[in-house]
Design an enzyme around this catalytic site. Structure first.
Site, PDB file in Angstrom:
ATOM      1  N   HIS A  13      22.040  25.020 -16.512  1.00 24.40           N
ATOM      2  CA  HIS A  13      21.299  26.104 -15.879  1.00 24.40           C
ATOM      3  C   HIS A  13      21.573  26.070 -14.378  1.00 24.40           C
ATOM      4  O   HIS A  13      22.252  25.168 -13.898  1.00 24.40           O
ATOM      5  CB  HIS A  13      19.792  25.932 -16.147  1.00 24.40           C
ATOM      6  CG  HIS A  13      19.286  24.613 -15.626  1.00 24.40           C
ATOM      7  ND1 HIS A  13      19.300  23.460 -16.396  1.00 24.40           N
ATOM      8  CD2 HIS A  13      18.809  24.244 -14.409  1.00 24.40           C
ATOM      9  CE1 HIS A  13      18.847  22.446 -15.664  1.00 24.40           C
ATOM     10  NE2 HIS A  13      18.537  22.903 -14.462  1.00 24.40           N
ATOM     11  N   HIS A  55      25.054  26.150  -8.595  1.00 24.65           N
ATOM     12  CA  HIS A  55      26.145  25.574  -9.390  1.00 24.65           C
ATOM     13  C   HIS A  55      25.625  25.257 -10.791  1.00 24.65           C
ATOM     14  O   HIS A  55      24.424  25.263 -11.026  1.00 24.65           O
ATOM     15  CB  HIS A  55      26.674  24.300  -8.726  1.00 24.65           C
ATOM     16  CG  HIS A  55      25.653  23.219  -8.637  1.00 24.65           C
ATOM     17  ND1 HIS A  55      24.678  23.199  -7.658  1.00 24.65           N
ATOM     18  CD2 HIS A  55      25.394  22.146  -9.436  1.00 24.65           C
ATOM     19  CE1 HIS A  55      23.889  22.145  -7.841  1.00 24.65           C
ATOM     20  NE2 HIS A  55      24.297  21.501  -8.925  1.00 24.65           N
TER      21      HIS A  55
END
Length: 187
Positions: A41, A128
């Protein structure tokens, strides 16, 4: 107490791309603890252990800001590592697309959560997708080469239309993430 974080969950259509990237990087033989693909996630805020009352306060603050935030589009970009590819500790895929919109939303969330007693991050927001965490120097040179030579994944852009407050349950097998609250973006 509930161990919790706020994140952008990923569409199921991205899971094969993430699995491909991990499989390519695993060929390096590096000593990496790979994140289960279903757990990947984009973290917006890690809260640590919080109470039920704090869950309510965080949800209300996030909901208020999310209502004014229109959905935005992100893409998956090339691979990298923190702190650097030559000295990897965290292996990731980058995120592109509407980053300025995402950063503005992130800053608004940080301000709201600071008012609730959660300190703001002292490092810049760097969205990221964490693929894995390096456990030892074993295979580090090969991993660095794999990161440099991994072609950008062929992944379609995806729309972020909600954020999720997750509960993180730790066990000897690793963390399990369970959605506590799903907060839609826009009105």
């Amino acid at each position: 107490m509930i161990r919790a974080f706020l994140a952008v969950d990923l569409p199921a259509s991205l899971r094969p791309v993430l699995a491909w990237a991990q499989e390519e990087l695993k060929k390096s033989g590096a000593d990496v603890k790979w994140v289960p693909v279903g757990n990947i996630h984009i973290t917006l805020k890690f809260f640590g252990n919080i109470t039920d009352t704090q869950v309510t306060d965080i949800t209300e603050a996030a909901r208020s800001l999310a209502a004014d935030q229109e959905p935005f589009t992100l893409t998956v970009t090339d691979a990298g590592a923190f702190p650097t590819p030559k000295s990897p500790r965290v292996v990731w895929l980058g995120v592109g697309g509407d980053l300025e919109i995402m950063r503005t939303f992130y800053r608004r969330l940080e301000t709201a959560f600071a008012a609730l007693g959660f300190p703001q991050e002292d490092r810049p927001f760097s969205p990221h997708l964490t693929l894995g965490r390096v456990k030892s120097p074993l295979g580090r040179v090969a991993l660095t080469q794999s990161l440099v030579h991994l072609p950008p994944p062929e992944a379609p852009p995806f729309q972020v239309s909600e954020v999720v407050l997750f509960r993180s349950q730790l066990s000897p097998q690793g963390a399990t993430y369970l959605p506590l609250k799903v907060i839609p973006l826009g009105r």
